[in-house]
Motif scaffolding. Structure first.
Motif, PDB file in Angstrom:
ATOM      1  N   ALA A  94       1.204   8.579   4.507  1.00 17.27           N
ATOM      2  CA  ALA A  94       0.561   7.326   4.914  1.00 17.27           C
ATOM      3  C   ALA A  94       1.601   6.306   5.373  1.00 17.27           C
ATOM      4  O   ALA A  94       1.417   5.615   6.386  1.00 17.27           O
ATOM      5  N   GLU A  98       0.993  12.678  -0.053  1.00 17.29           N
ATOM      6  CA  GLU A  98      -0.037  11.924   0.671  1.00 17.29           C
ATOM      7  C   GLU A  98       0.404  10.475   0.891  1.00 17.29           C
ATOM      8  O   GLU A  98       0.220   9.912   1.979  1.00 17.29           O
ATOM      9  N   TYR A 142       4.137   0.057   0.701  1.00 18.06           N
ATOM     10  CA  TYR A 142       3.238   0.389   1.809  1.00 18.06           C
ATOM     11  C   TYR A 142       3.107  -0.818   2.749  1.00 18.06           C
ATOM     12  O   TYR A 142       3.203  -0.689   3.968  1.00 18.06           O
TER      13      TYR A 142
END
Length: 291
Positions: free
Chosen positions: A62, A58, A16
């Motif tokens: 993101a 999900e 991320y």
């Protein structure tokens, strides 16, 4: 140069963080991104019967938003199979220009993407691979990318003057844009190879290799006269000297050649490039030899 690129994600906090720091790829004409998650067969079977399917989507959304906010057009895809095989297969078949991997990430299946997966990708890839290191300073602390996200601000190019390195230098010349302000050219005299029988000729080797680096500098300045180019001949353990030079010169990305495609002989930029990837605090762009 890297218009279409794959970001291989394991959907971890580290990956991320990596997706938050890729805007600098636009300096190399990157526009279209495939955000790719590869699930092993066992993990895919387990996910099919659990709540994790929604969680995967999900997390993928993101990371997609991270990339879109940086100006990329993003497609997401989840595939089942061996990650190191699927990533390279898709990159080759669909003609992607670059594969981006993050280090230190850990997947929901508890596999480090820079373990067997990442080095499997590096060993087999026909495409350039950018490895982006991500820092995690504590067990529960947030992940953050190392260093600057402006990859091309200061490129360190490591060469052993082999055919493999010459190929990487040709690609380096294509990377030079207005965003690239400085390049450091580095050659390391391998202490282990020289010390036993050739140390009395070290200055002779240094003089010859400084001349070769000066030639590379002239080639770079021919097409980019305002570029700052510094050259350095070092003596020591190659990957250690390259990583030291990165820190001392403030480089923002390393560019090196790699044999790729499972080649196992001990070439300087075969094994050394992987050691640099393991130890570098800045992103490393590995350029494979063409078919």
């Amino acid at each position: 140069m890297f218009k279409k690129f794959i970001v291989a994600t394991d959907l971890s906090p580290a990956s991320y963080a990596m997706t938050e720091c890729l805007k600098g790829l636009q300096d190399f004409e990157a526009t279209d991104c495939l955000l790719l998650q590869c699930l092993s067969f066992a993990h895919a079977a387990a996910t099919a019967y659990s709540y994790q399917t929604e969680s995967l989507e999900e997390l993928m959304d993101a990371q997609k938003k991270n990339l879109e906010q940086q100006g990329f057009t993003v497609e997401t895809r989840i595939v089942v199979g061996s990650p190191k095989q699927e990533i390279n297969r898709i990159a080759a078949k669909e003609q992607y220009d670059l594969i981006v991997l993050g280090t230190q990430g850990q997947s929901l299946a508890e596999e480090k993407i820079l373990g067997g997966v990442a080095f499997g990708v590096l060993n087999k890839s026909q495409k350039p691979v950018l490895v982006v290191p991500v820092e995690k300073s504590g067990e529960n602390s947030a992940c953050t990318p190392f260093g600057s996200c402006g990859f091309g601000e200061h490129i360190l190019f490591a060469t052993d003057f082999s055919e493999m390195a010459d190929n990487a230098f040709s690609e380096l010349q294509k990377l030079i844009t207005k965003a690239v302000k400085k390049i450091t050219l580095v050659h390391v005299q391998d202490k282990i190879k020289i010390e036993q029988h050739l140390k009395d000729r070290l200055e002779e080797f240094n003089e010859h290799d400084r001349s070769r680096l000066a030639h590379l500098k002239r080639l770079l300045l021919k097409n980019a006269p305002t570029l700052q180019v510094h050259s350095e001949v070092c003596y020591g353990i190659p990957h250690e000297e390259i990583c030291r030079s990165v820190q001392e010169n403030g480089a923002t990305m390393v560019v090196m050649g790699t044999q790729g495609r499972g080649f196992v002989r001990e070439f300087f930029l075969g094994s050394v490039s992987h050691s640099v990837v393991r130890n570098s605090l800045v992103p490393v762009l590995l350029i494979p030899m063409p078919e």
